[in-house]
Motif scaffolding. Structure first.
Motif, mmCIF file in Angstrom:
data_model
loop_
_atom_site.group_PDB
_atom_site.id
_atom_site.type_symbol
_atom_site.label_atom_id
_atom_site.label_comp_id
_atom_site.label_asym_id
_atom_site.label_seq_id
_atom_site.Cartn_x
_atom_site.Cartn_y
_atom_site.Cartn_z
ATOM 1 N N THR A 63 0.820 -1.213 0.000
ATOM 2 C CA THR A 63 0.000 0.000 0.000
ATOM 3 C C THR A 63 0.851 1.258 0.000
ATOM 4 O O THR A 63 0.606 2.179 -0.781
ATOM 5 C CB THR A 63 -0.951 -0.003 1.221
ATOM 6 N N PHE A 64 1.865 1.316 0.867
ATOM 7 C CA PHE A 64 2.679 2.534 0.956
ATOM 8 C C PHE A 64 3.427 2.790 -0.344
ATOM 9 O O PHE A 64 3.377 3.887 -0.895
ATOM 10 C CB PHE A 64 3.667 2.461 2.125
ATOM 11 N N CYS A 65 4.161 1.799 -0.841
ATOM 12 C CA CYS A 65 4.972 2.016 -2.048
ATOM 13 C C CYS A 65 4.105 2.235 -3.283
ATOM 14 O O CYS A 65 4.428 3.064 -4.131
ATOM 15 C CB CYS A 65 5.927 0.854 -2.266
ATOM 16 N N CYS A 66 2.999 1.518 -3.383
ATOM 17 C CA CYS A 66 2.110 1.722 -4.527
ATOM 18 C C CYS A 66 1.522 3.130 -4.477
ATOM 19 O O CYS A 66 1.522 3.842 -5.490
ATOM 20 C CB CYS A 66 1.007 0.671 -4.543
ATOM 21 N N GLY A 67 1.059 3.551 -3.305
ATOM 22 C CA GLY A 67 0.490 4.890 -3.173
ATOM 23 C C GLY A 67 1.498 5.986 -3.436
ATOM 24 O O GLY A 67 1.223 6.947 -4.163
ATOM 25 N N SER A 68 2.694 5.837 -2.880
ATOM 26 C CA SER A 68 3.686 6.893 -3.053
ATOM 27 C C SER A 68 4.207 6.940 -4.479
ATOM 28 O O SER A 68 4.238 8.015 -5.099
ATOM 29 C CB SER A 68 4.821 6.754 -2.038
ATOM 30 N N HIS A 69 4.575 5.815 -5.051
ATOM 31 C CA HIS A 69 5.150 5.848 -6.405
ATOM 32 C C HIS A 69 4.091 6.093 -7.473
ATOM 33 O O HIS A 69 4.411 6.637 -8.534
ATOM 34 C CB HIS A 69 6.013 4.617 -6.653
ATOM 35 N N SER A 70 2.843 5.763 -7.182
ATOM 36 C CA SER A 70 1.756 6.168 -8.092
ATOM 37 C C SER A 70 1.667 7.690 -8.112
ATOM 38 O O SER A 70 1.552 8.299 -9.178
ATOM 39 C CB SER A 70 0.425 5.552 -7.653
ATOM 40 N N ALA A 71 1.749 8.307 -6.938
ATOM 41 C CA ALA A 71 1.711 9.778 -6.867
ATOM 42 C C ALA A 71 2.934 10.389 -7.527
ATOM 43 O O ALA A 71 2.832 11.404 -8.234
ATOM 44 C CB ALA A 71 1.604 10.233 -5.410
ATOM 45 N N PHE A 72 4.107 9.773 -7.333
ATOM 46 C CA PHE A 72 5.329 10.301 -7.946
ATOM 47 C C PHE A 72 5.253 10.198 -9.469
ATOM 48 O O PHE A 72 5.670 11.109 -10.185
ATOM 49 C CB PHE A 72 6.566 9.553 -7.453
ATOM 50 N N ALA A 73 4.707 9.090 -9.970
ATOM 51 C CA ALA A 73 4.535 8.928 -11.422
ATOM 52 C C ALA A 73 3.533 9.945 -11.943
ATOM 53 O O ALA A 73 3.787 10.632 -12.940
ATOM 54 C CB ALA A 73 4.075 7.507 -11.744
ATOM 55 N N ALA A 74 2.402 10.057 -11.277
ATOM 56 C CA ALA A 74 1.345 10.967 -11.716
ATOM 57 C C ALA A 74 1.840 12.409 -11.793
ATOM 58 O O ALA A 74 1.473 13.142 -12.720
ATOM 59 C CB ALA A 74 0.144 10.874 -10.774
ATOM 60 N N ALA A 75 2.685 12.791 -10.848
ATOM 61 C CA ALA A 75 3.208 14.156 -10.823
ATOM 62 C C ALA A 75 4.126 14.438 -12.013
ATOM 63 O O ALA A 75 4.380 15.603 -12.333
ATOM 64 C CB ALA A 75 3.958 14.407 -9.516
ATOM 65 N N GLN A 76 4.598 13.385 -12.680
ATOM 66 C CA GLN A 76 5.558 13.559 -13.766
ATOM 67 C C GLN A 76 5.046 13.075 -15.125
ATOM 68 O O GLN A 76 5.781 13.098 -16.106
ATOM 69 C CB GLN A 76 6.860 12.820 -13.409
ATOM 70 N N LEU A 77 3.794 12.637 -15.173
ATOM 71 C CA LEU A 77 3.192 12.189 -16.428
ATOM 72 C C LEU A 77 2.095 13.168 -16.840
ATOM 73 O O LEU A 77 1.305 13.593 -15.985
ATOM 74 C CB LEU A 77 2.586 10.793 -16.264
ATOM 75 N N ASP A 78 2.037 13.494 -18.119
ATOM 76 C CA ASP A 78 1.026 14.440 -18.600
ATOM 77 C C ASP A 78 -0.396 14.005 -18.260
ATOM 78 O O ASP A 78 -1.235 14.839 -17.944
ATOM 79 C CB ASP A 78 1.144 14.635 -20.117
ATOM 80 N N GLN A 79 -0.670 12.706 -18.306
ATOM 81 C CA GLN A 79 -2.020 12.201 -18.039
ATOM 82 C C GLN A 79 -2.282 11.988 -16.551
ATOM 83 O O GLN A 79 -3.375 11.578 -16.167
ATOM 84 C CB GLN A 79 -2.257 10.880 -18.799
ATOM 85 N N GLY A 80 -1.291 12.214 -15.720
ATOM 86 C CA GLY A 80 -1.442 12.182 -14.275
ATOM 87 C C GLY A 80 -1.969 10.875 -13.720
ATOM 88 O O GLY A 80 -1.715 9.795 -14.253
#
Length: 187
Positions: A63-80
């Motif tokens: 849960t922690f790593c999926c939530g954090s790295h999903s947010a980190f990816a979203a912050a750097q991808l145009d489609q969020g």
């Protein structure tokens, strides 16, 4: 509550942050590895590399790593986060490039066992334009995140349920990277 006393308030230092504060001498090389794999100059954008980390963490149900790295990816991808959620829900139907989809398939195979990566998967990734460095780093990101996920979950650390907790940390990671042990969680 974590399985051991990490010497920190877990609400302030959730997930991997608490264990990294507990053992800064092991946190340093782990953060350096994350920095090289996820943020260093590369032919794959950081958002795509973070998406690989998030995808593997989701498969591992961390849960922690999926939530954090999903947010980190979203912050750097145009489609969020829309794209991140689509990849988690249905990799085959998600609107990612054929190259990224083939690399995510390799990452998924690593997650279930390194020997599950086949020659055909690698050939498919190459046919979609993936370089040997991209294939190498995808395998290493997936393997490293299996370790990070087990580190976090094996110690029973707190994983915030509020997605905003991860979004706040994402801003720090995008701006400053993984170069130091966080002094406290954002939020």
């Amino acid at each position: 509550m974590a399985h051991i006393d990490l010497g920190v308030d877990e609400t302030e230092f959730p997930g991997i942050i608490g264990p990294m504060r507990y053992r800064p001498e092991t946190a340093k090389p782990l953060n350096e590895l994350a920095e090289v794999l996820l943020r260093a100059p590369h032919s794959m954008p950081p958002g795509e590399r973070e998406l690989i980390a998030a995808y593997v963490s989701g498969l591992n149900e961390c849960t922690f790593c999926c939530g954090s790295h999903s947010a980190f990816a979203a912050a750097q991808l145009d489609q969020g986060m829309t794209l991140v959620d689509q990849v988690h829900a249905d990799l085959d139907g998600a609107p990612v490039s054929p190259k990224l989809r083939s690399l995510l398939r390799i990452a998924g195979a690593v997650q279930s066992g390194g020997r599950n990566v086949t020659t055909a998967m690698v050939q498919d990734a190459r046919a979609e334009g993936a370089t040997d460095v991209e294939i190498h780093d995808t395998v290493l990101i997936a393997a490293a995140f299996c370790m990070f996920n087990r580190y976090v979950d094996g110690l029973g650390t707190l994983a915030p349920r509020d997605p905003d907790a991860y979004t706040q940390v994402a801003k720090q990671i995008v701006e400053f990277g993984y170069g130091q042990v966080p002094s406290r969680a954002a939020g």
